[in-house]
Design a protein around this motif. Structure first.
Motif, mmCIF file in Angstrom:
data_model
loop_
_atom_site.group_PDB
_atom_site.id
_atom_site.type_symbol
_atom_site.label_atom_id
_atom_site.label_comp_id
_atom_site.label_asym_id
_atom_site.label_seq_id
_atom_site.Cartn_x
_atom_site.Cartn_y
_atom_site.Cartn_z
ATOM 1 N N TYR A 155 -96.850 102.966 26.412
ATOM 2 C CA TYR A 155 -96.171 101.811 25.800
ATOM 3 C C TYR A 155 -95.714 100.814 26.870
ATOM 4 O O TYR A 155 -95.934 99.598 26.740
ATOM 5 N N THR A 191 -86.162 99.544 11.591
ATOM 6 C CA THR A 191 -87.587 99.625 11.238
ATOM 7 C C THR A 191 -88.025 101.087 11.347
ATOM 8 O O THR A 191 -87.337 101.890 11.983
ATOM 9 N N TYR A 198 -84.587 105.668 17.865
ATOM 10 C CA TYR A 198 -83.216 105.303 18.218
ATOM 11 C C TYR A 198 -82.301 106.526 18.181
ATOM 12 O O TYR A 198 -82.492 107.446 17.377
HETATM 13 N N1 LIG Z 1 -88.106 98.681 16.846
HETATM 14 C C1 LIG Z 1 -87.612 98.312 18.023
HETATM 15 O O1 LIG Z 1 -86.455 98.604 18.371
HETATM 16 C C2 LIG Z 1 -88.440 97.499 18.972
HETATM 17 C C3 LIG Z 1 -87.929 97.222 20.243
HETATM 18 C C4 LIG Z 1 -88.680 96.467 21.124
HETATM 19 C C5 LIG Z 1 -89.914 95.974 20.726
HETATM 20 N N2 LIG Z 1 -90.388 96.259 19.487
HETATM 21 C C6 LIG Z 1 -91.711 95.757 19.134
HETATM 22 O O2 LIG Z 1 -91.638 95.050 17.905
HETATM 23 C C7 LIG Z 1 -92.865 95.192 17.188
HETATM 24 C C8 LIG Z 1 -92.584 95.668 15.777
HETATM 25 O O3 LIG Z 1 -91.901 96.895 15.850
HETATM 26 P P1 LIG Z 1 -91.400 97.687 14.559
HETATM 27 O O4 LIG Z 1 -90.142 98.336 14.937
HETATM 28 O O5 LIG Z 1 -91.471 96.809 13.366
HETATM 29 O O6 LIG Z 1 -92.554 98.829 14.486
HETATM 30 P P2 LIG Z 1 -93.093 99.666 13.252
HETATM 31 O O7 LIG Z 1 -93.691 100.917 13.836
HETATM 32 O O8 LIG Z 1 -92.067 99.833 12.226
HETATM 33 O O9 LIG Z 1 -94.286 98.747 12.705
HETATM 34 C C9 LIG Z 1 -95.462 98.566 13.463
HETATM 35 C C10 LIG Z 1 -96.616 98.219 12.544
HETATM 36 O O10 LIG Z 1 -97.814 98.250 13.343
HETATM 37 C C11 LIG Z 1 -98.808 98.925 12.614
HETATM 38 N N3 LIG Z 1 -99.785 99.573 13.455
HETATM 39 C C12 LIG Z 1 -99.573 100.616 14.299
HETATM 40 N N4 LIG Z 1 -100.730 101.024 14.808
HETATM 41 C C13 LIG Z 1 -101.703 100.221 14.304
HETATM 42 C C14 LIG Z 1 -103.111 100.179 14.449
HETATM 43 N N5 LIG Z 1 -103.778 101.063 15.189
HETATM 44 N N6 LIG Z 1 -103.785 99.209 13.806
HETATM 45 C C15 LIG Z 1 -103.134 98.328 13.003
HETATM 46 N N7 LIG Z 1 -101.801 98.336 12.806
HETATM 47 C C16 LIG Z 1 -101.101 99.289 13.447
HETATM 48 C C17 LIG Z 1 -98.054 99.967 11.797
HETATM 49 O O11 LIG Z 1 -98.811 100.474 10.708
HETATM 50 C C18 LIG Z 1 -96.811 99.215 11.397
HETATM 51 O O12 LIG Z 1 -96.986 98.536 10.172
HETATM 52 C C19 LIG Z 1 -93.714 96.145 18.026
HETATM 53 O O13 LIG Z 1 -94.597 95.415 18.842
HETATM 54 C C20 LIG Z 1 -92.716 96.862 18.883
HETATM 55 O O14 LIG Z 1 -93.283 97.343 20.089
HETATM 56 C C21 LIG Z 1 -89.689 97.012 18.602
#
Ligand SMILES: NC(=O)c1ccc[n+]([C@@H]2O[C@H](COP(=O)([O-])OP(=O)(O)OC[C@H]3O[C@@H](n4cnc5c(N)ncnc54)[C@H](O)[C@@H]3O)[C@@H](O)[C@H]2O)c1
Length: 248
Positions: A155, A191, A198
């Motif tokens: 990641y 999420t 978390y």
């Molecule tokens: N949640 C956090 O605290 C956090 C913190 C920093 C950054 N982010 C970033 O924010 C973005 C959204 O995060 P989130 O918390 O909503 O994540 P999440 O896991 O809830 O959602 C991610 C989505 O990506 C899709 N996905 C995963 N693998 C896939 C694949 N192979 N092909 C197509 N789709 C795919 C999943 O099905 C899901 O709908 C991400 O890029 C994450 O790295 C999140």
């Protein structure tokens, strides 16, 4: 700033979490949204919600770790909805595993969803955006885009890679009015990804990702002489919009 009604967005990871919140925000603007995700059933539900909110939805079920499938998905989005004014690559996978136990196939898959798909999607929209006179590209970053965290040997390099890609593309895009930025949530968000990663303390402070969505509406309106080459916080930008310091 420009009206987004009838304009096209390509959004990955739209089935849940932050991507779902962005999809709803773009729908409320009356946009035509190509929604990409690997989760078929949830994606179709989101597409129905987008339509009910006044947007146009093109759900595309795709595994973004697969290069060929990603290219085909991008081609479909462009063929059906035309050149996007914004591409948001939000999909990601986070599997926290000690380096001693990481298997190459899993490392590769996580990295490909984050970085390979970023490259391929940017590549797919680049010439069309140039021909259209500009556009906006947004890559979802993280604290892991600039710092190391244990158990994130896929990641972290993926998110660091997105920061590097943004720096290069923002320079190459500037003469063509293509804005390229990264954005982090900037606040703990409720999420499915957060739910599995978390601590209980962080879950006490997490916010609805819908509160971050205004930042993505703002970024959809970049391009031309817009903001580019920046690493932004979705929370901070959204707060500035709510405070009237940034006008949409
Ligand atoms: N949640 C956090 O605290 C956090 C913190 C920093 C950054 N982010 C970033 O924010 C973005 C959204 O995060 P989130 O918390 O909503 O994540 P999440 O896991 O809830 O959602 C991610 C989505 O990506 C899709 N996905 C995963 N693998 C896939 C694949 N192979 N092909 C197509 N789709 C795919 C999943 O099905 C899901 O709908 C991400 O890029 C994450 O790295 C999140």
């Amino acid at each position: 700033m420009s009206d987004l009604r009838g304009k096209t967005a390509i959004l990955t990871g739209a089935a849940q979490g932050l991507g779902y919140a962005i999809a709803r925000a773009y729908a409320a603007e009356g946009m035509r949204v190509a929604l990409m995700d690997v989760q078929r059933e949830r994606l179709n539900q989101v597409a129905d919600e987008v339509r009910a909110l006044g947007g146009e939805a093109l759900p595309i079920v795709v595994d973004l770790s697969d290069a060929t499938a990603t290219q085909i998905a991008a081609d479909e989005a462009l063929a059906v909805l035309g050149t996007p004014c914004v591409l948001v690559h939000n999909a990601a996978l986070l599997r926290e595993v000690p380096f001693a136990e990481v298997r190459f196939e899993n490392w590769r898959r996580e990295l490909d969803i984050i970085l390979q798909a970023a490259f391929l999607l940017c590549k797919a929209v680049w010439q069309p955006m140039m021909a259209a006179g500009g556009g906006s590209i947004v890559l979802l970053s993280s604290g892991s885009g600039i710092k190391g965290f244990v158990n994130e040997s896929a990641y972290c390099p993926g998110k660091h890679g997105q920061e590097g890609l943004m720096k290069v593309l923002s320079m190459e895009g500037a003469p063509h009015h293509i804005a390229v930025n990264t954005i982090t949530p900037g606040a703990p968000i409720n999420t499915p990804m957060s739910d599995s990663n978390y601590s209980p303390e962080m879950k006490l402070k997490w916010v609805d990702p819908a509160l971050l969505a205004p930042a993505f509406v703002y970024l959809a309106k970049q391009g031309a002489a817009g903001l580019t080459g920046e690493r932004l916080s979705a929370w901070d930008v959204s707060e500035q919009i709510r405070a009237g310091q940034i006008t949409l």
